[in-house]
Design a protein around this motif. Structure first.
Motif, PDB file in Angstrom:
ATOM      1  N   GLU A  39     -13.652  -9.507  39.865  1.00  0.00           N
ATOM      2  CA  GLU A  39     -14.014 -10.924  39.924  1.00  0.00           C
ATOM      3  C   GLU A  39     -15.521 -11.096  40.107  1.00  0.00           C
ATOM      4  O   GLU A  39     -16.074 -12.127  39.739  1.00  0.00           O
ATOM      5  N   ALA A  40     -16.167 -10.070  40.675  1.00  0.00           N
ATOM      6  CA  ALA A  40     -17.626 -10.102  40.855  1.00  0.00           C
ATOM      7  C   ALA A  40     -18.356  -9.602  39.613  1.00  0.00           C
ATOM      8  O   ALA A  40     -19.579  -9.513  39.615  1.00  0.00           O
ATOM      9  N   GLY A  41     -17.594  -9.288  38.557  1.00  0.00           N
ATOM     10  CA  GLY A  41     -18.211  -8.954  37.277  1.00  0.00           C
ATOM     11  C   GLY A  41     -18.131  -7.506  36.840  1.00  0.00           C
ATOM     12  O   GLY A  41     -18.627  -7.157  35.771  1.00  0.00           O
ATOM     13  N   MET A  42     -17.505  -6.634  37.620  1.00  0.00           N
ATOM     14  CA  MET A  42     -17.431  -5.230  37.223  1.00  0.00           C
ATOM     15  C   MET A  42     -16.375  -5.043  36.138  1.00  0.00           C
ATOM     16  O   MET A  42     -15.205  -5.348  36.340  1.00  0.00           O
ATOM     17  N   THR A  43     -16.813  -4.566  34.990  1.00  0.00           N
ATOM     18  CA  THR A  43     -15.915  -4.330  33.867  1.00  0.00           C
ATOM     19  C   THR A  43     -15.257  -2.958  34.004  1.00  0.00           C
ATOM     20  O   THR A  43     -15.663  -2.140  34.844  1.00  0.00           O
ATOM     21  N   SER A  44     -14.285  -2.676  33.157  1.00  0.00           N
ATOM     22  CA  SER A  44     -13.643  -1.360  33.188  1.00  0.00           C
ATOM     23  C   SER A  44     -14.652  -0.270  32.833  1.00  0.00           C
ATOM     24  O   SER A  44     -14.631   0.817  33.414  1.00  0.00           O
TER      25      SER A  44
END
Length: 87
Positions: A39-44
């Motif tokens: 949710e804080a923007g960390m992608t896979s």
């Protein structure tokens, strides 16, 4: 069992790795230990980079820890690191 000081040091190191490799859209300092990193923007893709950097620092993660839930938050990453044999 880890002492509170050991766990605090691991948390500091985990936060530094996430800040550097997590590509967050929010400042890591503004997130609680339980905040969702996705949710804080960390992608896979970024989570793979975080995992590789953590392995370089703490040792290889066993396959059973290579899950989305292990990298959900700073707290879950710290918990995973604490289970590694050398930490």
């Amino acid at each position: 069992m880890k002492s509170p000081t050991d766990i605090e040091e691991i948390e500091i190191q985990v936060r530094q790795v996430v800040a550097k490799y997590g590509r967050l859209s929010q400042d890591i300092a503004s997130l609680s230990d339980e905040s969702s990193l996705s949710e804080a923007g960390m992608t896979s893709h970024a989570s793979v980079n975080v995992m590789l950097a953590l392995e370089a620092q703490f040792g290889e993660f066993p396959e059973h820890l290579l899950t989305r839930s292990s990298f959900r938050s700073v707290a879950s990453i710290v918990q995973a690191v604490c289970t590694l044999p050398d930490h």
